[in-house]
Design an enzyme around this catalytic site. Structure first.
Site, short mmCIF file in Angstrom:
data_model
loop_
_atom_site.label_atom_id
_atom_site.label_comp_id
_atom_site.label_asym_id
_atom_site.label_seq_id
_atom_site.Cartn_x
_atom_site.Cartn_y
_atom_site.Cartn_z
CE LYS A 165 -3.43 -2.16 -0.72
NZ LYS A 165 -4.31 -1.91 -1.85
CE LYS A 265 -10.36 -4.14 -4.33
NZ LYS A 265 -9.32 -3.83 -5.22
MG MG Z 1 -6.04 -2.13 -5.89
#
Ligand code: MG
Length: 368
Positions: A165, A265
């Site tokens: 991240k 997703k």
């Molecule tokens: Mg991503």
């Protein structure tokens, strides 16, 4: 089979690491997950889950999922839940947008379709491909040396793919990427996911500074146009996630040569039905996918496993075992990570049974 009612449960899923941090100082410590139960006139119930990554990752939030379910459920009473195409048509007619609201309903319908046929969802989605699904580990944003330590730690648990991240200050992010790559084997896969956190000038600085490394760049900037600019300035392999929220966006990105892989997703696109279409188009286009969801517990982990395990291995970039990140279980029977991989359950439907003790009482019920 007919839908006779809905029950909706809410469960908090605390993160084992304490805090999950990503771009722009965003973080979540306890995930707000919504479980949908579809009641029918048969012996079967269908189960689905949606769990946004806080209220500020995608246009989705936990209480919104529950409000949307109250809006949609009355339109679905009396319909056949195994007719997933009709269910999706009715949902899209009754509520514009809000894909994350529709996702757990669609997921529960696939669970019922599998149960009524005595077959696992992965068999309905095309059949099991290969022995197991390879997983990546998301590495929460921290100072560079701590992220490298976490990468090394999860590497010992068997993961071979890592998603850092980033999306913070470019100088820190360059150090994060270099520190993580240094502790990995040459064959390990590293992705730097900025989650829209960079402006294009910052992203260009980072991709230039790590151009000598084996690293993928994911969703550097907020808009598709900014990402295209960054894409044109780097030779590193490039992944889009937040910008690919449906089939039209996928087709545009492919036509523009904007992606080498996408992140698919389930709740971002509205459920397993729509994710399956995008998955199959990606296979046709030759695009690999990270197949996952925004977040979730056991039920979502099972749904991810069924979609991923029924995808040709060549087109699977990675997936996620969200149930290993959180300390509360919402169901039994879900896949459990073993040495960096997971497998879709063999039992009918999603192959899970809700953990009613942990779910408590429904937050609401809807019946005729
Ligand atoms: Mg991503």
């Amino acid at each position: 089979m007919k839908i006779t009612g809905f029950r909706c449960y809410q469960i908090d899923l605390p993160l084992k690491e304490g805090r999950y941090s990503w771009a722009d100082g965003k973080y979540v410590e306890v995930f707000d997950s919504t479980i949908v139960v579809i009641e029918t006139d048969s012996d079967f119930e269908g189960y689905g889950e949606v769990c946004p990554l806080g209220p500020f990752y995608l246009p989705a939030y936990g209480p919104g999922a529950r409000a949307g379910l109250k809006e949609l459920a009355p339109h679905l009473l009396g319909l056949d839940p195994t007719n997933v195409t009709l269910i999706n048509q009715v949902m899209d007619q009754a509520l514009l947008g809000h894909p994350y609201v529709k996702s757990p309903i669609d997921m529960a319908c696939w669970d019922l379709l599998g149960k009524s046929n005595g077959t696992p969802v992965c068999a309905l989605l095309g059949g099991r491909q290969g022995d197991a699904v390879e997983l990546y580990r998301a590495i929460s944003q921290l100072p560079p040396e701590e992220m490298a330590e976490n990468v090394a730690g999860y590497s010992k648990e068997g993961y071979r793919r890592f998603q850092l991240k980033v999306g913070g200050s470019p100088d820190d992010d360059i150090a994060r990427i270099r520190a993580a790559r240094a502790v990995l084997a040459d064959t390990d896969v590293l992705v730097a996911d900025a989650n829209t956190g960079w402006q294009s000038h910052e992203a260009i600085r980072v991709v230039n500074a790590v151009a000598d490394l084996d690293v993928y760049i994911e969703q550097p900037c907020r808009s598709y146009e900014e990402c295209l600019t960054v894409r044109s300035r780097t030779s590193l392999p490039f992944i889009l996630d937040e910008n690919i929220d449906g089939l039209p966006q996928l087709l545009r990105a492919h036509a523009d040569g904007a992606v080498d892989a996408i992140n698919l997703k389930i709740s971002k696109v509205g459920g397993l039905s729509k994710a399956r279409v995008i998955r199959d188009v990606c296979v046709g286009l030759g695009l690999p996918m990270t197949i996952e969801d925004s977040w979730g517990g056991d039920i979502i982990t099972a749904a991810i496993a069924h979609l991923a395990h029924s995808t040709p291995e060549r087109h699977r970039f990675s997936s996620t075992d969200f149930n290993s990140y959180v300390s509360a279980s919402n169901a039994s029977g879900a896949p459990q990570r073993e040495n960096g991989v997971m497998r879709a359950p063999d039992a009918a439907g999603l192959g899970i049974s809700p953990n009613w003790d942990n779910l408590g009482s429904p937050v609401f019920e809807i019946r005729d």
